[in-house]
Design a protein around this motif. Structure first.
Motif, PDB file in Angstrom:
ATOM      1  N   ASN A 115       0.831  -1.200   0.000  1.00  0.00           N
ATOM      2  CA  ASN A 115       0.000   0.000   0.000  1.00  0.00           C
ATOM      3  C   ASN A 115       0.865   1.249   0.000  1.00  0.00           C
ATOM      4  O   ASN A 115       1.733   1.420   0.858  1.00  0.00           O
ATOM      5  CB  ASN A 115      -0.919   0.010   1.216  1.00  0.00           C
ATOM      6  N   VAL A 116       0.625   2.107  -0.993  1.00  0.00           N
ATOM      7  CA  VAL A 116       1.344   3.364  -1.136  1.00  0.00           C
ATOM      8  C   VAL A 116       0.303   4.472  -1.147  1.00  0.00           C
ATOM      9  O   VAL A 116      -0.779   4.325  -1.716  1.00  0.00           O
ATOM     10  CB  VAL A 116       2.187   3.379  -2.425  1.00  0.00           C
ATOM     11  N   SER A 117       0.624   5.589  -0.548  1.00  0.00           N
ATOM     12  CA  SER A 117      -0.385   6.594  -0.217  1.00  0.00           C
ATOM     13  C   SER A 117      -1.077   7.239  -1.410  1.00  0.00           C
ATOM     14  O   SER A 117      -2.278   7.486  -1.380  1.00  0.00           O
ATOM     15  CB  SER A 117       0.239   7.686   0.661  1.00  0.00           C
ATOM     16  N   ASN A 118      -0.331   7.554  -2.471  1.00  0.00           N
ATOM     17  CA  ASN A 118      -0.931   8.280  -3.587  1.00  0.00           C
ATOM     18  C   ASN A 118      -0.167   7.990  -4.873  1.00  0.00           C
ATOM     19  O   ASN A 118       0.848   7.293  -4.869  1.00  0.00           O
ATOM     20  CB  ASN A 118      -0.965   9.784  -3.301  1.00  0.00           C
ATOM     21  N   VAL A 119      -0.662   8.546  -5.983  1.00  0.00           N
ATOM     22  CA  VAL A 119      -0.069   8.254  -7.290  1.00  0.00           C
ATOM     23  C   VAL A 119       1.372   8.744  -7.378  1.00  0.00           C
ATOM     24  O   VAL A 119       2.244   8.049  -7.914  1.00  0.00           O
ATOM     25  CB  VAL A 119      -0.927   8.868  -8.415  1.00  0.00           C
ATOM     26  N   ASP A 120       1.650   9.930  -6.868  1.00  0.00           N
ATOM     27  CA  ASP A 120       3.025  10.434  -6.914  1.00  0.00           C
ATOM     28  C   ASP A 120       3.978   9.489  -6.188  1.00  0.00           C
ATOM     29  O   ASP A 120       5.090   9.224  -6.662  1.00  0.00           O
ATOM     30  CB  ASP A 120       3.095  11.828  -6.290  1.00  0.00           C
ATOM     31  N   ALA A 121       3.536   8.983  -5.038  1.00  0.00           N
ATOM     32  CA  ALA A 121       4.377   8.051  -4.286  1.00  0.00           C
ATOM     33  C   ALA A 121       4.529   6.728  -5.036  1.00  0.00           C
ATOM     34  O   ALA A 121       5.599   6.098  -5.004  1.00  0.00           O
ATOM     35  CB  ALA A 121       3.787   7.813  -2.903  1.00  0.00           C
ATOM     36  N   LEU A 122       3.464   6.294  -5.718  1.00  0.00           N
ATOM     37  CA  LEU A 122       3.546   5.075  -6.521  1.00  0.00           C
ATOM     38  C   LEU A 122       4.582   5.218  -7.624  1.00  0.00           C
ATOM     39  O   LEU A 122       5.402   4.322  -7.847  1.00  0.00           O
ATOM     40  CB  LEU A 122       2.175   4.753  -7.125  1.00  0.00           C
ATOM     41  N   ILE A 123       4.541   6.350  -8.321  1.00  0.00           N
ATOM     42  CA  ILE A 123       5.495   6.582  -9.409  1.00  0.00           C
ATOM     43  C   ILE A 123       6.922   6.643  -8.864  1.00  0.00           C
ATOM     44  O   ILE A 123       7.846   6.056  -9.440  1.00  0.00           O
ATOM     45  CB  ILE A 123       5.130   7.871 -10.168  1.00  0.00           C
ATOM     46  N   GLY A 124       7.104   7.326  -7.730  1.00  0.00           N
ATOM     47  CA  GLY A 124       8.429   7.387  -7.124  1.00  0.00           C
ATOM     48  C   GLY A 124       8.928   6.021  -6.709  1.00  0.00           C
ATOM     49  O   GLY A 124      10.111   5.692  -6.908  1.00  0.00           O
ATOM     50  N   SER A 125       8.054   5.198  -6.147  1.00  0.00           N
ATOM     51  CA  SER A 125       8.447   3.851  -5.727  1.00  0.00           C
ATOM     52  C   SER A 125       8.813   2.985  -6.923  1.00  0.00           C
ATOM     53  O   SER A 125       9.744   2.176  -6.853  1.00  0.00           O
ATOM     54  CB  SER A 125       7.308   3.196  -4.935  1.00  0.00           C
ATOM     55  N   LEU A 126       8.081   3.152  -8.024  1.00  0.00           N
ATOM     56  CA  LEU A 126       8.391   2.396  -9.233  1.00  0.00           C
ATOM     57  C   LEU A 126       9.741   2.806  -9.800  1.00  0.00           C
ATOM     58  O   LEU A 126      10.576   1.959 -10.164  1.00  0.00           O
ATOM     59  CB  LEU A 126       7.280   2.625 -10.269  1.00  0.00           C
TER      60      LEU A 126
END
Length: 637
Positions: free
Chosen positions: A470-481
C-alpha cells in the motif's frame, strides 16, 4: 454585478474560453471560476409565459411511472421547465477519484452544454457518494452523472450487466430510464439460451438504446499503467483490467523474471478490509482474494470462457445445467475438491445472502451432486447469462473450512483456503498482502497457458510470490516504481502520469483496451432530459473524439453512437445510430423544436405553441419520439 448578469455572462464567457481544443489548457482555471459556483434558483430574464389552454406553465421533475425499485415520495432533484424561461443551471456530477482524467472529461461535457447556451454547475463528489442512489438521496441531485464501469469479467463476457440496468426492475436503474420496446427485447433475450437468436435480440437492444440516446456513452478509456519491463517479461494486455490490475490474474501467472528475483511487488493505493471474499463489499478484497480462489470457469483476455474448476458441460434444457468438474484438484490445505464443495458453496451463499456472489447464485433454485465430479444446477427460470458471466464470476469455497462457521457474513478467516493459483501467505491490514505460487495449478502449465493466451503466453520458471504494497498516492507510486521499490503500479494512471513514470530506465507505459464504457447517466425524471430533441442535440455537442485525441492522447475508443457494448466483445453491434459532433446542427435541432436564445445566448425553453409541443414530447409514450414522429411543425419558421 447582479445575479442575473452573472448567470447570463457565465454561459457566454465559458463558450468564449472553452473553444474546441482549449478545454485542456483551461481545465484547472475553469474549475476555479465563479461560473461553477452556481446561481441556484435563477432562471434569468424570462419571456412572458405564453401557455396554450390545458397545458401547465411549469413542469417539475417527477416520477412519471411507478418504480418498484424506488422507495421515495418524490425525486430529490428540483430541476423544472417553465414556458419561455432561461434554463436553470444544469447540475452535473463526477468524481475525480474515478479516473485521473475524469475532471477534464467533465469539463468537456460542460463545454458542450455551454455551446448550447446552458450554464452548468459541476459537482466533484467522493466516489462512494457518486455510486449512491442519487435519485433517492437528498444532496446528491444531478441531471447528468458520469462514471466508468468497473472491469469485472461479467461486463465483457455478457451484455446483461450493461444492458439490463436499463430495465424497470433493475436496482441499478438510477436514471429512471424506460423504453417499452427495449424492455420487451431485453426481457426476451435474458431468457433466450439459443446463442444465434439471442445475438439478434442483443443487436436490436443496442440499436434502440443508441438511437434513443438513453445515456451519453462517450468513450471506452484504455487502461493505462506503468511497470518495470527490465525485471519482468510477460505482462498480459487484458481488456478492462490492463496488464497490472487485479480483476484478472493472467499477468501474474504469465510473468517471467529477467533476474534471479522471483518475487513480484505491486504498488496499490487501496487496502483490503477483510479476508472474507464471499461477503466482501467489493473493492480490494473482492479482487486480490480471487488470486486465492477459483471459479467454475475463467475468462481469457479475448473474453472467451475457458475451463477452471469445471472442465465442460452446459445447458441440457432451458433450466438445467450439468457440469463436469476437474479431477485431482486439492484445496491449499491438501483436502480434495469434489462436487460436494460446489453444492455446499451455493447453498451457503443462498442461506446467508453472500453480497459479492449474487450474480452467480441468484438464478439457481437448487444444486444436485451427480457424482464426485459432476454437478447439476436447476435454475428458477431460463437464464442466458448463466454459462457466461455467472459461472466466471463464481467463487467456490471449501465445505470442510466453512461448514462449522456460525455467521459466515462476519467470518474473517485467519488464512483463507482456496484452490486458486496463489496461496495465502500474509496480510497486514493497510500495509501489505502477499500470496505464494500454487505450483500444481493448471494456470502455471505452459501449454495450457499458451492455449488461453496465444501470442501473449510466455514460458519459463515464473514467479514465486506476489506482494501488494500500500502506497499513499499516485506520486508516491510513481516514485516507488522509479526507485525500484515496486515492480508495477496496480492502478490506472493518466497518460501524463504514465509518461512521467516511464522517464526512468526500465520503466514502460503499458496500455490495454476496455469493454467498460464511460457512462453519462441522464436523469429521465427531469423534463429537459425527457425531450428527445434535447437528448439528440446534447449527443451532438459532446466532443468525445476531440477529448480522446487531445487529452487522452489516443488512449481510448469512441463508440459509433451511444452504445455501451464495446467492439472488443463478441456482442457488439457496429450498426448503431451515431450523432456526430456538430454544434451548429445541434442548435438547429433545438431551434426547430421551439427553443430560443436571449441576447446573452442563454437557452430558453419553448414558448407558446412550441411549449405545448414540448410538454407533449415529454409525456409517457412520447419520450422516445422525435418531433417529426409526433407531426409537430418546425418552430424555427
Amino acid at each position: 454585478m447582479t445575479q442575473q448578469e452573472n448567470h447570463e455572462g457565465s454561459v457566454a464567457g465559458d463558450r468564449g474560453r472553452l473553444t474546441r481544443r482549449s478545454y485542456v489548457a483551461t481545465a484547472a482555471a475553469a474549475l476555479g471560476t465563479s461560473a461553477l459556483a452556481g446561481c441556484s434558483g435563477s432562471r434569468g430574464q424570462s419571456l412572458e409565459p405564453d401557455v396554450p389552454d390545458g397545458v401547465p406553465k411549469t413542469v417539475e421533475t417527477q416520477y412519471w411511472r411507478e418504480w418498484e425499485t424506488i422507495d421515495a415520495d418524490s425525486p430529490p432533484l428540483g430541476y423544472s421547465a417553465t414556458a419561455g424561461a432561461v434554463l436553470d443551471r444544469l447540475p452535473v456530477e463526477f468524481s475525480s477519484e474515478d479516473d485521473p482524467w475524469m475532471r477534464e472529461h467533465a469539463l468537456m461535457v460542460k463545454r458542450g452544454l455551454n455551446d448550447l447556451g446552458i450554464a452548468v454547475t459541476l459537482n466533484d463528489r467522493p466516489l462512494n457518494q457518486l455510486y449512491a442512489q442519487s435519485w433517492a438521496t437528498k444532496g446528491l441531485e444531478a441531471v447528468i452523472s458520469m462514471s466508468t464501469h468497473g472491469p469485472d469479467p461479467q461486463r465483457g463476457l455478457d451484455p446483461n450487466p450493461l444492458l439490463m440496468r436499463r430495465t424497470k426492475e433493475s436496482l441499478s436503474n438510477y436514471d429512471n430510464y424506460y423504453h417499452p420496446e427495449l424492455q420487451e427485447v431485453l426481457t426476451e433475450q435474458e431468457q433466450t439460451t439459443d446463442r444465434a437468436e439471442r445475438e439478434e435480440l442483443v443487436d436490436r437492444a443496442q440499436e434502440i438504446f443508441a438511437e434513443d440516446v438513453g445515456a451519453l456513452i462517450t468513450l471506452f478509456p484504455n487502461i493505462v499503467t506503468a511497470a518495470n519491463t527490465e525485471r519482468w517479461s510477460g505482462y498480459v494486455k487484458t481488456p478492462g483490467n490492463g496488464p497490472t490490475k487485479d480483476s484478472f490474474v493472467w499477468t501474474e501467472v504469465n510473468l517471467q523474471p529477467e533476474t534471479d528475483n522471483r518475487t513480484y511487488v505491486k504498488g496499490v493505493s487501496t487496502s483490503m478490509n477483510s479476508l472474507n471474499l464471499p461477503w466482501a463489499a467489493g473493492g480490494a478484497e473482492a479482487k486480490r482474494l480471487t488470486f486465492i480462489y477459483d471459479g467454475l470457469f475463467d475468462a481469457t483476455p479475448d473474453l472467451n470462457v475457458v475451463p477452471a474448476l469445471a472442465t465442460g458441460g452446459g445447458f441440457v434444457d432451458e433450466t438445467t445445467v450439468e457440469l463436469t468438474l476437474r479431477e485431482g484438484v486439492e484445496w491449499h490445505d491438501g483436502e480434495s475438491f469434489t462436487a460436494e464443495d460446489v453444492k455446499f458453496t451455493v447453498e451457503l451463499y443462498q442461506e446467508y445472502s453472500s453480497s459479492s456472489q449474487v450474480p452467480f447464485y441468484e438464478p439457481i433454485d437448487s444444486v444436485e451432486v451427480l457424482g464426485d465430479h459432476e454437478v447439476q444446477f436447476n435454475l428458477k427460470d431460463p437464464d442466458a447469462a448463466f454459462m457466461t458471466q455467472r459461472v466466471v464470476r463464481s467463487v467456490i469455497i471449501p465445505k470442510h473450512r466453512w461448514e462449522d462457521v456460525d455467521n459466515p457474513s462476519q467470518h474473517n478467516p485467519d488464512a483463507p483456503v482456496g484452490t486458486g493459483p496463489f496461496e495465502f501467505e500474509d496480510w497486514e491490514q493497510g500495509t501489505r498482502f502477499s500470496a505464494s505460487r500454487n505450483d500444481g495449478h493448471w494456470m502455471f502449465d505452459d501449454d495450457w497457458r499458451a492455449d488461453a493466451l496465444g501470442d501473449q503466453a510466455e514460458r519459463g520458471p515464473g514467479i514465486e510470490r506476489v506482494i501488494w504494497i500500500n502506497v499513499s498516492n499516485v506520486d508516491a507510486l510513481i516514485g516507488s516504481l522509479q526507485s525500484g521499490s515496486i515492480d508495477a503500479v496496480g492502478t490506472t494512471l493518466s497518460t501524463l502520469q504514465a509518461d512521467r513514470a516511464a522517464n526512468a530506465d526500465g520503466i514502460e507505459q503499458l496500455s490495454a483496451g476496455n469493454y467498460a464504457p464511460l457512462d453519462g447517466k441522464l436523469m429521465f425524471s427531469c423534463p429537459l432530459i425527457r425531450d428527445k430533441e434535447f437528448r439528440v442535440a446534447l449527443a451532438k455537442v459532446v466532443d468525445s473524439q476531440g477529448f480522446v485525441e487531445d487529452f487522452l492522447q489516443g488512449e481510448g475508443t469512441v463508440p459509433a453512437g451511444e452504445n455501451p457494448i464495446s467492439s472488443l466483445t463478441q456482442w457488439h453491434n457496429p450498426e448503431t445510430t451515431g450523432y456526430s459532433y456538430d454544434v451548429e446542427e445541434a442548435r438547429t435541432i433545438l431551434e426547430r423544436a421551439g427553443y430560443t436564445w436571449d441576447d446573452s445566448d442563454n437557452l430558453r425553453f419553448p414558448n407558446g405553441e412550441a411549449w405545448g409541443a414540448f410538454v407533449d414530447r415529454i409525456q409517457p409514450g412520447n419520450t422516445h419520439k422525435r418531433r417529426s414522429e409526433l407531426n409537430q411543425p418546425d418552430f424555427s419558421q
